[in-house]
Design an enzyme around this catalytic site. Structure first.
Site, PDB file in Angstrom:
ATOM      1  CG  PHE A   1      20.502 -48.030 -15.583  1.00 50.59           C
ATOM      2  CD1 PHE A   1      19.347 -47.806 -14.578  1.00 50.59           C
ATOM      3  CD2 PHE A   1      20.745 -46.861 -16.301  1.00 50.59           C
ATOM      4  CE1 PHE A   1      18.544 -46.651 -14.537  1.00 50.59           C
ATOM      5  CE2 PHE A   1      19.650 -45.724 -16.455  1.00 50.59           C
ATOM      6  CZ  PHE A   1      18.731 -45.811 -15.277  1.00 50.59           C
ATOM      7  CB  ILE A   2      18.486 -49.619 -19.488  1.00 49.72           C
ATOM      8  CG1 ILE A   2      19.010 -48.135 -19.365  1.00 49.72           C
ATOM      9  CG2 ILE A   2      17.298 -49.736 -20.537  1.00 49.72           C
ATOM     10  CD1 ILE A   2      19.539 -47.333 -20.417  1.00 49.72           C
TER      11      ILE A   2
ATOM     12  CG  ASP B   1      25.128 -58.335 -17.544  1.00 48.73           C
ATOM     13  OD1 ASP B   1      24.464 -57.369 -17.582  1.00 48.73           O
ATOM     14  OD2 ASP B   1      26.195 -58.155 -17.050  1.00 48.73           O
ATOM     15  CG  ASN B   2      30.509 -58.461 -19.326  1.00 45.18           C
ATOM     16  OD1 ASN B   2      29.846 -57.744 -18.468  1.00 45.18           O
ATOM     17  ND2 ASN B   2      31.440 -57.918 -20.096  1.00 45.18           N
TER      18      ASN B   2
ATOM     19  N   GLY C   1      27.041 -54.950 -14.477  1.00 41.20           N
ATOM     20  CA  GLY C   1      25.657 -55.645 -14.079  1.00 41.20           C
ATOM     21  C   GLY C   1      25.639 -56.295 -12.661  1.00 41.20           C
TER      22      GLY C   1
ATOM     23  CG  ASP D   1      32.419 -60.141 -23.103  1.00 41.77           C
ATOM     24  OD1 ASP D   1      32.152 -59.577 -24.343  1.00 41.77           O
ATOM     25  OD2 ASP D   1      33.174 -59.742 -22.291  1.00 41.77           O
TER      26      ASP D   1
ATOM     27  CE1 TYR E   1      28.171 -45.527 -25.291  1.00 45.10           C
ATOM     28  CE2 TYR E   1      27.248 -43.516 -26.282  1.00 45.10           C
ATOM     29  CZ  TYR E   1      26.887 -44.617 -25.566  1.00 45.10           C
ATOM     30  OH  TYR E   1      25.829 -45.042 -25.349  1.00 45.10           O
TER      31      TYR E   1
ATOM     32  CE  LYS F   1      25.546 -47.659 -27.588  1.00 46.26           C
ATOM     33  NZ  LYS F   1      24.898 -48.672 -27.008  1.00 46.26           N
TER      34      LYS F   1
HETATM   35  C1  UD2 Z   1      25.117 -39.862 -21.914  1.00 42.96           C
HETATM   36  C2  UD2 Z   1      25.285 -41.247 -21.718  1.00 42.96           C
HETATM   37  C3  UD2 Z   1      26.013 -41.943 -22.691  1.00 42.96           C
HETATM   38  C4  UD2 Z   1      25.766 -41.595 -24.194  1.00 42.96           C
HETATM   39  C5  UD2 Z   1      25.324 -39.914 -24.070  1.00 42.96           C
HETATM   40  C6  UD2 Z   1      24.864 -39.535 -25.350  1.00 42.96           C
HETATM   41  C7  UD2 Z   1      25.298 -41.936 -19.351  1.00 42.96           C
HETATM   42  C8  UD2 Z   1      26.137 -42.300 -18.164  1.00 42.96           C
HETATM   43  N1  UD2 Z   1      26.152 -41.623 -20.408  1.00 42.96           N
HETATM   44  O1  UD2 Z   1      26.478 -39.355 -21.865  1.00 42.96           O
HETATM   45  O2  UD2 Z   1      25.808 -43.504 -22.604  1.00 42.96           O
HETATM   46  O3  UD2 Z   1      24.138 -42.065 -24.559  1.00 42.96           O
HETATM   47  O4  UD2 Z   1      24.625 -39.430 -23.055  1.00 42.96           O
HETATM   48  O5  UD2 Z   1      24.990 -37.896 -25.577  1.00 42.96           O
HETATM   49  O6  UD2 Z   1      24.269 -41.772 -19.318  1.00 42.96           O
HETATM   50  N2  UD2 Z   1      28.818 -33.719 -15.717  1.00 42.96           N
HETATM   51  C9  UD2 Z   1      29.099 -33.041 -14.668  1.00 42.96           C
HETATM   52  N3  UD2 Z   1      29.693 -33.305 -13.496  1.00 42.96           N
HETATM   53  C10 UD2 Z   1      29.879 -34.580 -13.350  1.00 42.96           C
HETATM   54  C11 UD2 Z   1      29.542 -35.543 -14.304  1.00 42.96           C
HETATM   55  C12 UD2 Z   1      28.862 -35.202 -15.392  1.00 42.96           C
HETATM   56  O7  UD2 Z   1      28.927 -31.557 -14.788  1.00 42.96           O
HETATM   57  O8  UD2 Z   1      30.276 -35.153 -12.285  1.00 42.96           O
HETATM   58  C13 UD2 Z   1      28.136 -33.359 -16.918  1.00 42.96           C
HETATM   59  C14 UD2 Z   1      29.140 -33.552 -18.112  1.00 42.96           C
HETATM   60  O9  UD2 Z   1      30.063 -32.836 -18.252  1.00 42.96           O
HETATM   61  C15 UD2 Z   1      27.874 -33.663 -19.317  1.00 42.96           C
HETATM   62  C16 UD2 Z   1      26.700 -33.945 -18.454  1.00 42.96           C
HETATM   63  O10 UD2 Z   1      26.954 -33.693 -17.151  1.00 42.96           O
HETATM   64  O11 UD2 Z   1      27.762 -32.314 -19.744  1.00 42.96           O
HETATM   65  C17 UD2 Z   1      25.998 -35.034 -18.700  1.00 42.96           C
HETATM   66  O12 UD2 Z   1      27.291 -36.197 -18.504  1.00 42.96           O
HETATM   67  P1  UD2 Z   1      26.679 -37.742 -18.332  1.00 42.96           P
HETATM   68  O13 UD2 Z   1      28.085 -38.400 -18.334  1.00 42.96           O
HETATM   69  O14 UD2 Z   1      25.679 -37.972 -17.346  1.00 42.96           O
HETATM   70  O15 UD2 Z   1      26.454 -38.224 -19.837  1.00 42.96           O
HETATM   71  P2  UD2 Z   1      26.470 -37.784 -21.222  1.00 42.96           P
HETATM   72  O16 UD2 Z   1      25.511 -36.885 -22.031  1.00 42.96           O
HETATM   73  O17 UD2 Z   1      28.163 -37.282 -21.425  1.00 42.96           O
END
Ligand code: UD2
Length: 301
Positions: free
Chosen positions: A14-15, A33-34, A38, A53, A139, A143
Site C-alpha cells: 500500500f504505502i 517485496d515477498n 503486495g 523476503d 506490533y 516498532k
Molecule cells: C493502525 C495500523 C497499524 C499501526 C497502528 C498504530 C492499519 C491496518 N494498522 O492500527 O499498522 O500502525 O495503527 O496504532 O492501518 N475497527 C473497528 N471495526 C473494524 C476494524 C477496526 O471498529 O472492522 C476499529 C479498531 O478497533 C480500532 C480502529 O478501528 O479502534 C482502527 O483500527 P485499525 O485496525 O484500522 O488500525 P489500528 O489503529 O489498530
C-alpha cells in the site's frame, strides 16, 4: 529526490507503491517485496521488482547499491501480531535489522516506517515525539525497537536514519481484508450494504492521514538535515470510529446498519499526533482532509 538509486522494501504494498509512483520518474527505483500482501499490479512501469523476503540475509547480496532506502515492509496488523507474536517479531524486527545492516553496508540514507503504536495509550494528547513509550501490542513493541534502532544506528555508525511514526494511514490500494485498516473495511461494508462493524462503543479515536501526505513526509525525510530523529506523521485532527462509520455511510449513500461488536484486545483509546516538530523541522504539511480523502476514495470505487 532526483537521480538516486532508491530501494523500497514492501514497495508492492500500500504505502510502498505510492512511494514508487512518486519516485519513479526521476530515480532508479528497486522494489524488494515477498508479495505476501503486495501486488505487482500496484507498481508503476519502469521499476524493478525483486521478489524476496527481508528476513533472508542472502537477498541483500543481490541488491544494487542504494543511495536511499524506504523501509515499508512489515506485518502491519496489530491483531495479527497479538495472535502470532513470534512471527510478527521475526518479520518486523528481524527483517528490519537486516535492512538496517544493508543500509550500513552501502551507507545509504534510510527512512523507516515507525508507528504511533509505540506510544500505546499516551498520557499527552496530542502526542509529541518526546512522549514515553508504552506499546500495548507485539506490533507496537517491535516498532518501538525499530524506532530506537534507527536512532542508535545514527549515533553508532553515523547512518542517516529517519524513523517516521505513522498514525492511521489510508488511501487507494489499502487492502480490505479482516486485518486491514478500518477505513477500507468500513467502505467495503458500506458499499455492499453490509453491517458496519464498530468494535466496542466506537468512542476510540484515530488521526487518519492520507497516503499522499505520508509520501510527502517520506520525501522530506529523504533530504532533511535532521537525521537520527523521529517524526510524527499524522494530521493533528482526531476522529472517533463511530463518527467515521457514520461519515462513511453518508458518503456512500449506504443503507448499512452500524453494529457494535466486542472491543478489540490491545486497542488504543485515543490517538492524535502533535505534528509541530515535523512541520517546523521537515516542512511537512498535511494537505488532505479526511472528508476529501474519503470522497475521492468513493469516487474511484
Ligand atoms: C493502525 C495500523 C497499524 C499501526 C497502528 C498504530 C492499519 C491496518 N494498522 O492500527 O499498522 O500502525 O495503527 O496504532 O492501518 N475497527 C473497528 N471495526 C473494524 C476494524 C477496526 O471498529 O472492522 C476499529 C479498531 O478497533 C480500532 C480502529 O478501528 O479502534 C482502527 O483500527 P485499525 O485496525 O484500522 O488500525 P489500528 O489503529 O489498530
Amino acid at each position: 529526490v532526483q537521480g538516486q538509486t532508491v530501494l523500497i522494501t514492501g514497495g508492492a504494498g500500500f504505502i510502498g507503491s505510492h512511494l514508487a509512483d512518486a519516485l519513479v520518474e526521476d530515480n532508479d527505483v528497486y522494489i524488494l517485496d515477498n508479495l505476501s500482501t503486495g501486488k505487482p499490479s500496484n507498481l508503476p512501469a519502469d521499476v524493478e521488482l525483486i521478489r524476496g523476503d527481508i528476513q533472508d540475509t542472502d537477498v541483500f547480496e543481490s541488491l544494487p547499491q542504494a543511495d536511499l532506502i524506504f523501509h515499508e515492509a512489515a506485518l502491519v496488523s496489530v491483531p495479527k501480531s497479538v495472535e502470532e507474536p513470534a512471527r510478527s517479531h521475526a518479520i518486523n524486527m528481524g527483517g528490519t535489522l537486516n535492512v538496517l545492516e544493508y543500509a550500513r553496508d552501502v551507507n545509504a540514507r534510510i527512512v523507516l516506517a515507525s508507528s504511533t503504536a509505540i506510544y500505546g495509550d499516551a498520557d499527552e494528547i496530542p502526542t509529541p515525539e518526546a512522549e514515553s513509550k508504552k506499546p500495548s501490542s507485539p506490533y507496537g513493541i517491535d516498532k518501538t525497537t525499530l524506532d530506537h534502532y534507527a536512532q542508535v544506528y545514527h549515533e553508532l555508525y553515523d547512518l542517516e536514519a529517519v524513523p517516521l511514526r505513522y498514525f492511521n494511514v489510508y488511501g487507494p490500494r489499502q487492502a480490505a481484508g479482516d486485518y486491514s485498516g478500518v477505513i477500507s473495511i468500513f467502505l467495503k461494508q458500506a458499499l455492499n450494504d453490509e453491517p458496519i462493524t464498530v468494535h466496542g462503543d466506537g468512542s476510540q479515536t484515530r488521526d487518519f492521514v492520507h497516503v499522499d501526505d505520508v509520501v510527502q513526509a517520506n520525501l522530506k525525510a529523504a533530504t532533511t538535515d535532521h537525521v537520527g530523529e523521529p517524526y510524527n506523521v499524522g494530521t493533528g485532527s482526531e476522529t472517533s470510529i463511530r463518527e467515521l462509520a457514520e461519515t462513511i455511510r453518508d458518503v456512500t449513500d449506504s443503507n448499512s446498519e452500524i453494529v457494535h461488536t466486542d472491543g478489540r484486545d490491545g486497542d488504543i483509546e485515543r490517538s492524535l499526533a502533535d505534528i509541530s516538530k515535523a512541520q517546523s523541522q521537515l516542512g511537512y504539511e498535511p494537505t488532505i482532509l479526511l472528508s476529501e480523502g474519503l470522497a475521492t476514495l468513493v469516487e474511484h470505487k
